[in-house]
Design a protein around this motif. Sequence first.
Motif, PDB file in Angstrom:
ATOM      1  N   LYS A 114      -7.372   0.320  11.698  1.00  0.00           N
ATOM      2  CA  LYS A 114      -6.970   0.489  11.254  1.00  0.00           C
ATOM      3  C   LYS A 114      -6.694   0.094   9.785  1.00  0.00           C
ATOM      4  N   ILE A 115      -7.187   0.474   8.862  1.00  0.00           N
ATOM      5  CA  ILE A 115      -7.672   0.168   7.766  1.00  0.00           C
ATOM      6  C   ILE A 115      -6.924   1.163   6.328  1.00  0.00           C
ATOM      7  N   TYR A 116      -6.204  -0.353   5.615  1.00  0.00           N
ATOM      8  CA  TYR A 116      -5.003   0.365   5.102  1.00  0.00           C
ATOM      9  C   TYR A 116      -5.571   0.121   3.148  1.00  0.00           C
ATOM     10  N   LEU A 117      -5.071   1.753   2.278  1.00  0.00           N
ATOM     11  CA  LEU A 117      -5.227   0.648   1.035  1.00  0.00           C
ATOM     12  C   LEU A 117      -4.105   1.589  -0.308  1.00  0.00           C
TER      13      LEU A 117
ATOM     14  N   GLN B 262      -3.445  10.345   3.246  1.00  0.00           N
ATOM     15  CA  GLN B 262      -2.555   9.536   2.792  1.00  0.00           C
ATOM     16  C   GLN B 262      -1.124   9.261   3.700  1.00  0.00           C
ATOM     17  N   GLU B 263      -0.274   8.457   3.560  1.00  0.00           N
ATOM     18  CA  GLU B 263       0.517   8.779   4.734  1.00  0.00           C
ATOM     19  C   GLU B 263       2.058   8.553   3.990  1.00  0.00           C
ATOM     20  N   ALA B 264       1.780   8.353   2.996  1.00  0.00           N
ATOM     21  CA  ALA B 264       3.174   7.744   2.349  1.00  0.00           C
ATOM     22  C   ALA B 264       3.144   7.844   0.835  1.00  0.00           C
TER      23      ALA B 264
ATOM     24  N   PHE C 134      -2.753   5.078   1.997  1.00  0.00           N
ATOM     25  CA  PHE C 134      -3.534   5.521   1.682  1.00  0.00           C
ATOM     26  C   PHE C 134      -3.616   4.993   3.573  1.00  0.00           C
ATOM     27  N   SER C 135      -4.492   6.159   4.023  1.00  0.00           N
ATOM     28  CA  SER C 135      -5.124   5.058   5.605  1.00  0.00           C
ATOM     29  C   SER C 135      -6.348   5.394   6.386  1.00  0.00           C
TER      30      SER C 135
ATOM     31  N   PHE D 224     -11.769   9.755  -4.601  1.00  0.00           N
ATOM     32  CA  PHE D 224     -13.043   9.018  -3.368  1.00  0.00           C
ATOM     33  C   PHE D 224     -12.598   8.670  -2.716  1.00  0.00           C
ATOM     34  N   HIS D 225     -11.531   7.715  -2.249  1.00  0.00           N
ATOM     35  CA  HIS D 225     -10.638   7.704  -1.239  1.00  0.00           C
ATOM     36  C   HIS D 225     -10.998   8.855   0.120  1.00  0.00           C
TER      37      HIS D 225
END
Length: 151
Positions: free
Chosen positions: A104-107, A129-131, A146-147, A121-122
């Motif tokens: 899993k990749i987050y930003l 969006q997770e949080a 975001f993940s 874009f993301h």
Amino acid sequence: MIREAEIKDIPQMVSVVIKNDNSIKSDAEEEIMEIFFEKNGSFFVYEEDNQIVGFMGYKFKKWGGDDVYWAIWLYVDPDFKRKGIGTKLYERIEDEVRKKGCRKIYLDVGNEEDHQEAIKFHLNNGFIQEAKLNDFWTDGEHCLLFSKRLA
């Protein structure tokens, strides 16, 4: 052309950040150098005519998790935006972390009203969006997390 960044590229990378947002120059310098010297990630640059016009990196173990990586510092020179450079850099980062076993990749992105282009874009690249961490950096400066699952 995309290639792995080298220490000598740091001034040009920071220059790309400054062209987008001069207020985060010191943050960019600090984290970019951290990645190079602590070897806890990597950067890739996009060059055109021997000039860096975009870059992006990844970092591991930002908050733990052996198979979780963070996409960091995606910046493209404003004169070169909307030419697919960001997408190519993102694809390269995703390929690199997938090879390393990333699950899993987050930003993170700042305030929604200030970063609509980045958020779009993301989302278009498969992130969700997770949080939202309210007042994370300072009062009124939120952090959107975001993940994307890769495995």
